[in-house]
Write a protein that holds these residues in place. Structure first.
Motif, PDB file in Angstrom:
ATOM      1  N   LEU A 471       0.542  -1.325   0.157  1.00  0.00           N
ATOM      2  CA  LEU A 471      -0.203   0.410  -0.300  1.00  0.00           C
ATOM      3  C   LEU A 471       1.396   1.352  -0.208  1.00  0.00           C
ATOM      4  CD1 LEU A 471      -2.434  -1.262   2.446  1.00  0.00           C
ATOM      5  CD2 LEU A 471      -3.102  -0.908   0.180  1.00  0.00           C
ATOM      6  N   ALA A 472       1.982   0.790   0.769  1.00  0.00           N
ATOM      7  CA  ALA A 472       2.570   1.775   0.519  1.00  0.00           C
ATOM      8  C   ALA A 472       3.389   2.895  -0.300  1.00  0.00           C
ATOM      9  CB  ALA A 472       4.235   2.163   1.763  1.00  0.00           C
ATOM     10  N   ALA A 473       4.037   1.555  -1.298  1.00  0.00           N
ATOM     11  CA  ALA A 473       4.815   1.608  -2.027  1.00  0.00           C
ATOM     12  C   ALA A 473       3.214   2.084  -3.162  1.00  0.00           C
ATOM     13  CB  ALA A 473       5.110   0.028  -2.807  1.00  0.00           C
ATOM     14  N   LEU A 474       2.429   1.696  -3.600  1.00  0.00           N
ATOM     15  CA  LEU A 474       1.616   1.657  -4.585  1.00  0.00           C
ATOM     16  C   LEU A 474       1.254   3.933  -4.113  1.00  0.00           C
ATOM     17  CD1 LEU A 474      -1.022   1.102  -6.598  1.00  0.00           C
ATOM     18  CD2 LEU A 474      -2.330   1.478  -4.259  1.00  0.00           C
ATOM     19  N   GLU A 475       0.945   4.550  -3.133  1.00  0.00           N
ATOM     20  CA  GLU A 475       0.772   5.080  -2.774  1.00  0.00           C
ATOM     21  C   GLU A 475       2.193   6.546  -3.275  1.00  0.00           C
ATOM     22  OE1 GLU A 475      -0.323   9.713  -0.587  1.00  0.00           O
ATOM     23  OE2 GLU A 475      -1.230   7.702  -1.390  1.00  0.00           O
ATOM     24  N   MET A 477       3.411   5.550  -6.193  1.00  0.00           N
ATOM     25  CA  MET A 477       3.846   5.242  -7.496  1.00  0.00           C
ATOM     26  C   MET A 477       2.727   6.364  -7.578  1.00  0.00           C
ATOM     27  SD  MET A 477       5.718   3.361  -9.922  1.00  0.00           S
ATOM     28  CE  MET A 477       5.738   1.799  -9.823  1.00  0.00           C
ATOM     29  N   SER A 478       1.814   6.111  -7.714  1.00  0.00           N
ATOM     30  CA  SER A 478       0.248   6.779  -8.423  1.00  0.00           C
ATOM     31  C   SER A 478       0.624   7.873  -8.057  1.00  0.00           C
ATOM     32  CB  SER A 478      -1.242   6.435  -7.098  1.00  0.00           C
ATOM     33  OG  SER A 478      -0.589   6.470  -5.843  1.00  0.00           O
ATOM     34  N   GLY A 565      11.548   5.865  -8.661  1.00  0.00           N
ATOM     35  CA  GLY A 565      10.428   6.023  -9.903  1.00  0.00           C
ATOM     36  C   GLY A 565       9.284   7.958  -9.643  1.00  0.00           C
ATOM     37  N   ARG A 566      10.320   8.562  -9.402  1.00  0.00           N
ATOM     38  CA  ARG A 566       9.937   9.642  -9.912  1.00  0.00           C
ATOM     39  C   ARG A 566      10.456  10.372 -10.848  1.00  0.00           C
ATOM     40  NH1 ARG A 566       8.480  12.098  -3.847  1.00  0.00           N
ATOM     41  NH2 ARG A 566       8.283   9.820  -2.547  1.00  0.00           N
ATOM     42  N   ARG A 567      10.396  11.420 -11.830  1.00  0.00           N
ATOM     43  CA  ARG A 567      10.906  12.547 -12.426  1.00  0.00           C
ATOM     44  C   ARG A 567      12.560  12.972 -12.114  1.00  0.00           C
ATOM     45  NH1 ARG A 567       9.265  13.050 -18.296  1.00  0.00           N
ATOM     46  NH2 ARG A 567       7.212  13.121 -16.878  1.00  0.00           N
TER      47      ARG A 567
END
Length: 854
Positions: A471-475, A477-478, A565-567
């Motif tokens: 869940l933390a990873a999804l936060e 990523m999204s 995964g951030r720009r």
């Protein structure tokens, strides 16, 4: 008497109390396969004879049976089952899970059953109970077939019961032991010439000979391959009988397999005298068959009748059906499954052409098996969620397509002419030219990433990701990541070497080299560790390449993103200029042609460090350094005044001067990695892994190949690309180890961060399994940034030497495996959700509590 039991079936035992069903069941079946109503009563009430809990007991029995049937396990129900109501729920389960329902009846005399019950404790019911059960059993004998049981076996004596044996039989659809390789050929529809051309292109040798006044085809397959036809051999095209003859001869010679199409089933009905409309090309086929002998017609009828709805091959990794096959139907047998295999499923609506709109089952497919099918003609054969439709409308003027399995290679021949005008254009009606998979990937389903994940990797390791971490990873990523379609890889964390015991050192190359030597690694590569920021670079040859491979519907040719995964670039114009420079460098290097690719995924270090870390530098490092130096200088000035007044504070003054020296070193350490970026020319990129390109991951190549290949980017005049200095060290050679250590000392004296030590092989196994993919060995002055200005004091070093590395090392390995698996999935053209499962796994592991200074 021998009874054949399909491996995927529901066996219902029927018999009065005392007929010996329980003994019979445990004699012939595994204990785990037998579900007893008495045992279920005991589970819910501690008393197997408690009739008041019968309803609850059967609810439990049905629940367990459903779970087993869903997993494809045989179920044997041990209960009286003499009443139709009792059997109705079991037949409903068989229909729900598409398994074969069969009944085995133990029809023993009433007196024998009653006598047996009299000898059993807690069976104190009167003879009327057994009498009623026997009466109900005999009434049921006439009903079993009408109820829906596919096999009915009645045993009428103790001798028959004793003599019976059971033989397990795989389902007719089960060809899991057959591994191919296969050449799976799409809908032919009477296009005989194109079929011959395609088979020859696939390497099949075809000979024509006379046979009993007719002709026979003898086909030799290449390298043990086997042709696999997905049905719809007939109708619309000019030579349906010749196609049938060729396919039947190939099957007879065991060089081909075939599943039925809906056109074969319709033809069979017509040949059998059924009232069938001569539409959709059937009229042409009947006219062509009118020129054939009756013997050939009978052979065609027998052939079609023998065809099985679908097949599961290659240990369950491949499923072939004419119209496709949902995961829950695979390997099962029922009218519903056969209907789906032949016709698919429609929504009940029609499109602009008046044709039924088919339900897009493939868009929701999540199975592990590759599903290959035809039925609905498409312009191009495209992968969607591990499925592919290979009906490319040859009879409509398109192409005849074959999929080579397991290679996943598409082979095609074009139609000589348009034999039949399609009602719906082959390209569809939507006008959306993005691939089916890219369209599907535009909408990600949260159910594909939620929950506890067991991620299987190609090297045999399963990585567990817990729900709260996911869940933390999804936060992350999204909310913060670049466009998800760009992300095919997130890099692993890197562990430092073991703590050094050398005076004045926390890390030293001796420990890194010793680790790999102890693991049995003979050669390592030592790379200079650039003090920049880790960046993953996706670079494409053109905007078209980016759209085709990544599904990015924009003018971008690539992206740069961070470990999370951030720009990387806040300024998109600067990023665009940077990527164009990189694109030109790849062009000059010749790597597009050398690798036969239109895109690359690179693992790099981008400098200066201040480009990404400027806020950290100004808010933390610079502020701490400035405040520390100012306060220490003030303390020194005050203490010097005290000394001038004759006060003995010499020890305190010496300590403050030593602290001032350490603070000056601290301030100088981070300044070495900072400079102003006014334009793209002020950037420096040092790539060190060429992770993937079209059709390939490059894990099988050693690090020397990666470094030398990527050095080609720095061979031109563009100074923003630099080659990473490295050296290969044979660990048994003491002189080479000494030279590597000397090189590290030289690098760190000049202000460098240090070096990274890796096994020469990208994915290396040692004496105890896979070894760390890399160990970082940082210089003494760089570590001052990490641990603080005074970390090098002896008392602080002694404390820091107790740092633990096991958790960091475990995390590094798990993230490494996930990163490799994600890239493998991307290169295989797996759905983006499966790639993201690995990327989210890396992000999730990053949320585990580990000392961030390691």
């Amino acid at each position: 008497m021998e009874i054949t039991v399909p491996e995927l079936s529901l066996v219902v035992l029927v018999g009065a109390s005392g007929s010996g069903k329980t003994t019979f069941a445990h004699k012939h079946f595994k204990t785990s396969e037998v579900l007893s109503s008495d045992a279920c009563r005991a589970m819910v009430s501690d008393n197997e004879n408690d009739q008041t809990v019968t309803r609850d007991a059967f609810e439990l029995l049905h629940y367990i049976a459903g779970k087993r049937l869903a997993l494809g396990k045989l179920v044997v129900v041990d209960a009286t089952n003499v009443q139709q109501d009792a059997r109705r729920g079991l037949l409903k389960l068989a229909r729900e899970y598409h398994v074969i329902p069969m009944v085995v009846v133990l029809d023993l005399p009433e007196r024998l059953c009653h006598d047996r019950n009299s000898d059993r404790p807690n069976r104190d019911f009167g003879p009327h109970v057994v009498r009623n059960q026997c009466r109900q059993l005999h009434q049921s004998l006439r009903q079993f077939k009408r109820e829906g049981f596919r096999q009915i076996h009645v045993l009428k004596s103790l001798e028959e019961i004793e003599a019976v044996s059971f033989v397990r039989q795989p389902m007719w659809t089960d060809k899991k032991p057959e591994h191919g390789p296969f050449d799976i050929i799409g809908d032919i529809h009477g296009c005989f010439d194109e079929t011959l051309a395609l088979l020859k292109q696939l390497g099949y040798d075809i000979e024509l000979a006379q046979r009993d006044g007719g002709v026979r085809y003898t086909v030799t397959s290449p390298e043990g391959r086997k042709a696999f036809f997905v049905g719809d051999l007939v109708d619309r095209g000019p030579r349906s009988p010749d196609v049938l003859r060729l396919v039947m001869d190939m099957i007879e010679d065991d060089v081909a397999i075939c599943v039925p199409g809906n056109h074969e089933i319709k033809l069979q009905k017509k040949l059998s005298g059924k009232n069938v409309k001569l539409t959709h090309g059937l009229a042409e086929t009947m006219e062509q068959l009118g020129k054939e002998s009756q013997e050939f017609i009978e052979r065609v009828k027998t052939f079609i009748a023998s065809l099985i709805s679908h097949y599961v091959m290659d240990d369950g990794k491949l499923v072939v059906a004419h119209a496709g096959m949902k995961e829950s139907f695979q390997g099962r047998g029922s009218g519903v499954v056969r209907s789906f295999a032949l016709f698919g499923e429609t929504t009940g609506e029609t499109d602009e052409c008046g044709l039924p709109i088919r339900y897009n089952w493939a868009s929701e497919y999540r199975g592990g098996a590759v599903v290959v099918y035809g039925h609905t003609p498409v312009l191009e054969a495209e992968w969607l969620n591990n499925t592919i439709c290979i009906d490319t409308g040859c009879v409509f003027g398109g192409k005849l397509t074959a999929l080579r399995y397991p290679e996943r290679e598409i082979v095609q021949v074009s139609a000589a002419v348009t034999y039949y005008e399609p009602v719906r254009p082959l390209g569809g009606l939507s006008g959306n030219h993005a691939s089916a998979q890219h369209q599907q990937d535009d909408m990600l389903d949260i159910e594909d990433v939620l929950g506890k994940r067991h991620i299987r990797t190609g090297i045999g390791k399963t990585i567990i990701v817990h729900e709260e971490k996911a869940l933390a990873a999804l936060e992350v990523m999204s909310r913060f990541a670049v466009h998800p379609k760009w992300i095919n890889y997130l890099p692993p964390t890197m562990s430092p070497s073991e703590t050094s015991q050398k005076p004045g050192f926390l890390e030293h190359p001796e420990e890194a080299l010793a680790y790999f030597s102890k693991q049995g690694i003979s050669e390592v590569v030592c790379e200079e560790k650039h003090m920049g920021s880790r960046v993953i670079v996706q670079i494409c040859r053109s905007e078209h390449s980016a759209r085709e491979r990544f599904g990015i519907d924009s003018s971008e040719i690539g992206v740069c993103y961070t470990r999370t995964g951030r720009r990387f670039f806040k300024d998109k114009a600067l990023e665009s200029l940077f990527l164009k420079r990189l694109q030109h460098a790849v062009e000059r290097s010749g790597l597009w042609e050398e690798l036969a690719t239109e895109w690359m995924t690179l693992d790099c270090e981008l400098m200066p460090w201040s480009m990404k870390a400027i806020e950290l530098i100004t808010a933390q490092y610079a502020a701490v350094g400035a405040a520390g130096i100012n306060s220490t200088n003030a303390s020194i000035a005050t203490l010097e005044k005290a000394v001038a007044r004759g006060i003995d504070v010499s020890k305190l003054l010496a300590a403050q001067k030593d602290r001032g020296t350490l603070l000056e070193k601290y301030a100088a350490s981070y300044r070495n990695y900072c400079w102003s970026v006014e334009s793209v020319g002020d950037l420096r990129l040092a790539p060190f892994h060429l992770l993937a390109s079209e059709g390939l991951t490059h894990f099988e190549k050693d690090h020397r190949w990666h470094m030398d290949t990527l050095a080609k980017l720095a061979s031109g005049e563009d100074m923003i690309f630099i080659a990473t200095p490295y050296r290969v060290v044979t660990l048994e050679d003491d002189s080479q180890r000494a030279e590597a250590i000397s090189w590290w000392e030289s690098l760190t004296r000049k202000g460098g961060e240090g070096m990274v030590v890796k096994p020469l092989q990208f994915l290396a196994k040692g004496k105890m399994g896979y070894v760390q993919p890399a160990l970082k060995c940082r210089g003494a002055e760089y570590l001052r940034i990490i641990y603080g200005p005074e970390y090098s004091r002896p008392e602080n070093l002694d404390r820091l030497r107790s740092r633990g590395l096991s958790t960091k090392r475990q995390m590094a390995m798990r993230e490494f495996f996930l990163g490799l698996e994600g890239l493998e999935r991307f290169v295989r053209h797996d759905p983006i959700r499966q790639v993201h499962e690995c990327a989210l796994g890396v992000l999730a592991l990053e949320s585990e509590p580990v000392d961030p200074r390691l």
